[in-house]
Design a protein around this motif. Structure first.
Motif, PDB file in Angstrom:
ATOM      1  N   GLU A  15       0.828  -1.214   0.000  1.00 35.83           N
ATOM      2  CA  GLU A  15       0.000   0.000   0.000  1.00 35.83           C
ATOM      3  C   GLU A  15       0.858   1.258   0.000  1.00 35.83           C
ATOM      4  OE1 GLU A  15      -3.692   0.354   1.196  1.00 35.83           O
ATOM      5  OE2 GLU A  15      -4.152  -1.758   0.913  1.00 35.83           O
ATOM      6  N   GLN A  16       1.891   1.287   0.828  1.00 34.21           N
ATOM      7  CA  GLN A  16       2.780   2.445   0.894  1.00 34.21           C
ATOM      8  C   GLN A  16       3.581   2.586  -0.398  1.00 34.21           C
ATOM      9  OE1 GLN A  16       2.886   4.836   3.167  1.00 34.21           O
ATOM     10  NE2 GLN A  16       4.402   5.891   1.943  1.00 34.21           N
ATOM     11  N   SER A  17       4.131   1.472  -0.886  1.00 37.39           N
ATOM     12  CA  SER A  17       4.946   1.497  -2.103  1.00 37.39           C
ATOM     13  C   SER A  17       4.129   1.984  -3.294  1.00 37.39           C
ATOM     14  CB  SER A  17       5.490   0.097  -2.415  1.00 37.39           C
ATOM     15  OG  SER A  17       6.260  -0.397  -1.360  1.00 37.39           O
ATOM     16  N   GLY A  83       3.533 -15.971  -5.851  1.00 36.56           N
ATOM     17  CA  GLY A  83       2.933 -15.144  -6.883  1.00 36.56           C
ATOM     18  C   GLY A  83       1.940 -14.146  -6.315  1.00 36.56           C
ATOM     19  N   TYR A  84       1.674 -13.100  -7.104  1.00 34.90           N
ATOM     20  CA  TYR A  84       0.745 -12.036  -6.722  1.00 34.90           C
ATOM     21  C   TYR A  84      -0.116 -11.635  -7.915  1.00 34.90           C
ATOM     22  CZ  TYR A  84       3.658 -11.192  -2.581  1.00 34.90           C
ATOM     23  OH  TYR A  84       4.344 -11.313  -1.401  1.00 34.90           O
ATOM     24  N   GLU A  85      -1.319 -11.125  -7.617  1.00 33.77           N
ATOM     25  CA  GLU A  85      -2.223 -10.615  -8.657  1.00 33.77           C
ATOM     26  C   GLU A  85      -2.755  -9.273  -8.195  1.00 33.77           C
ATOM     27  OE1 GLU A  85      -5.834  -9.594 -10.780  1.00 33.77           O
ATOM     28  OE2 GLU A  85      -5.613  -9.834  -8.627  1.00 33.77           O
ATOM     29  N   ARG A 101      -2.374 -12.919  -3.162  1.00 35.30           N
ATOM     30  CA  ARG A 101      -1.167 -13.748  -3.157  1.00 35.30           C
ATOM     31  C   ARG A 101      -1.548 -15.210  -3.361  1.00 35.30           C
ATOM     32  NH1 ARG A 101       3.711 -13.281   1.238  1.00 35.30           N
ATOM     33  NH2 ARG A 101       5.282 -14.304  -0.058  1.00 35.30           N
ATOM     34  N   ILE A 102      -0.711 -15.917  -4.093  1.00 35.85           N
ATOM     35  CA  ILE A 102      -0.926 -17.340  -4.349  1.00 35.85           C
ATOM     36  C   ILE A 102      -0.690 -18.129  -3.065  1.00 35.85           C
ATOM     37  CG2 ILE A 102       0.038 -19.351  -5.537  1.00 35.85           C
ATOM     38  CD1 ILE A 102       0.599 -17.520  -7.938  1.00 35.85           C
ATOM     39  N   LYS A 103      -1.637 -19.008  -2.756  1.00 37.95           N
ATOM     40  CA  LYS A 103      -1.496 -19.875  -1.579  1.00 37.95           C
ATOM     41  C   LYS A 103      -1.158 -21.313  -1.976  1.00 37.95           C
ATOM     42  CE  LYS A 103      -2.343 -16.752   1.466  1.00 37.95           C
ATOM     43  NZ  LYS A 103      -1.357 -16.304   2.404  1.00 37.95           N
ATOM     44  N   SER A 104      -1.397 -21.696  -3.236  1.00 40.13           N
ATOM     45  CA  SER A 104      -1.116 -23.051  -3.710  1.00 40.13           C
ATOM     46  C   SER A 104       0.257 -23.097  -4.357  1.00 40.13           C
ATOM     47  CB  SER A 104      -2.179 -23.505  -4.712  1.00 40.13           C
ATOM     48  OG  SER A 104      -3.433 -23.605  -4.104  1.00 40.13           O
ATOM     49  N   THR A 105       1.275 -23.348  -3.564  1.00 40.84           N
ATOM     50  CA  THR A 105       2.619 -23.445  -4.119  1.00 40.84           C
ATOM     51  C   THR A 105       2.886 -24.896  -4.530  1.00 40.84           C
ATOM     52  OG1 THR A 105       3.549 -23.761  -1.920  1.00 40.84           O
ATOM     53  CG2 THR A 105       3.466 -21.506  -2.759  1.00 40.84           C
ATOM     54  N   GLY A 106       3.889 -25.086  -5.357  1.00 39.26           N
ATOM     55  CA  GLY A 106       4.236 -26.416  -5.835  1.00 39.26           C
ATOM     56  C   GLY A 106       3.466 -26.848  -7.063  1.00 39.26           C
ATOM     57  N   VAL A 123      -4.272 -10.196   0.438  1.00 37.60           N
ATOM     58  CA  VAL A 123      -3.214 -10.080   1.443  1.00 37.60           C
ATOM     59  C   VAL A 123      -3.744  -9.495   2.746  1.00 37.60           C
ATOM     60  CG1 VAL A 123      -1.034  -8.918   1.958  1.00 37.60           C
ATOM     61  CG2 VAL A 123      -1.376  -9.968  -0.277  1.00 37.60           C
ATOM     62  N   THR A 124      -4.628  -8.506   2.677  1.00 40.79           N
ATOM     63  CA  THR A 124      -5.060  -7.808   3.892  1.00 40.79           C
ATOM     64  C   THR A 124      -6.073  -8.581   4.728  1.00 40.79           C
ATOM     65  OG1 THR A 124      -6.721  -6.604   2.599  1.00 40.79           O
ATOM     66  CG2 THR A 124      -4.604  -5.500   3.011  1.00 40.79           C
ATOM     67  N   ASP A 125      -6.941  -9.384   4.105  1.00 42.23           N
ATOM     68  CA  ASP A 125      -7.984 -10.047   4.902  1.00 42.23           C
ATOM     69  C   ASP A 125      -8.206 -11.518   4.538  1.00 42.23           C
ATOM     70  OD1 ASP A 125      -9.356  -9.956   2.491  1.00 42.23           O
ATOM     71  OD2 ASP A 125     -10.806  -8.460   3.160  1.00 42.23           O
ATOM     72  N   ASN A 126      -7.378 -12.071   3.676  1.00 39.97           N
ATOM     73  CA  ASN A 126      -7.439 -13.484   3.294  1.00 39.97           C
ATOM     74  C   ASN A 126      -8.728 -13.865   2.550  1.00 39.97           C
ATOM     75  OD1 ASN A 126      -5.629 -15.655   3.285  1.00 39.97           O
ATOM     76  ND2 ASN A 126      -6.847 -16.741   4.816  1.00 39.97           N
ATOM     77  N   SER A 127      -9.448 -12.863   1.997  1.00 41.18           N
ATOM     78  CA  SER A 127     -10.654 -13.187   1.225  1.00 41.18           C
ATOM     79  C   SER A 127     -10.257 -13.784  -0.122  1.00 41.18           C
ATOM     80  CB  SER A 127     -11.529 -11.946   1.044  1.00 41.18           C
ATOM     81  OG  SER A 127     -10.829 -10.926   0.371  1.00 41.18           O
TER      82      SER A 127
END
Length: 140
Positions: A15-17, A83-85, A101-106, A123-127
């Motif tokens: 958010e800051q960046s 990863g990020y979207e 953010r991607i939670k399924s790695t591998g 990232v902020t609330d895991n929705s």
């Protein structure tokens, strides 16, 4: 790109960046540029036209172009490590940027991979990420 990594300094304080880049009139995409590292870096951009919501009213804005950015890093076997979207033109109030953010790695990175398989979480609330799409590795 090979021998790269994500710029976690910018991503961890997204958010800051992102706000700082907007104020400095720099490209918002700089947050997603890779730095030196040991991974394979992929950047996907989905471009589409849609009507955004005007932050000051209930009226829809005129049709505009949006860019969804998906960055993925893989190991040498093409397995997803992270990863990020993000929607680059996001501008709704209250001003909070929905970085996922991607939670399924591998998972192996492959043609036609569904975004649902990546289990993207805000990232902020895991929705949950509420859209789907397919990764296209080749341009033909």
């Amino acid at each position: 790109k090979i021998n790269t990594d994500f710029n976690y300094k910018l991503l961890d304080d997204f958010e800051q960046s992102f706000s700082a880049l907007i104020k400095e009139n720099n490209s918002r995409e700089l947050v997603f540029n890779p730095i030196n590292g040991k991974y394979h870096y992929y950047k996907f951009i989905a471009t589409y036209k849609a009507r955004g919501i005007s932050p000051d009213s209930d009226m829809a804005k005129p049709e505009q172009t949006f860019h969804n950015i998906l960055i993925i890093k893989t190991d040498d076997q093409q397995k997803i490590v992270d990863g990020y979207e993000f929607v680059l033109e996001w501008n709704e109030k209250p001003l909070s940027y929905p970085l996922f953010r991607i939670k399924s790695t591998g998972v192996p990175l492959q043609e036609g991979l569904s975004l649902k398989q990546l289990n993207l979480k805000r990232v902020t609330d895991n929705s949950d990420f509420d859209s789907d799409g397919k990764i296209k590795l080749s341009s033909w």
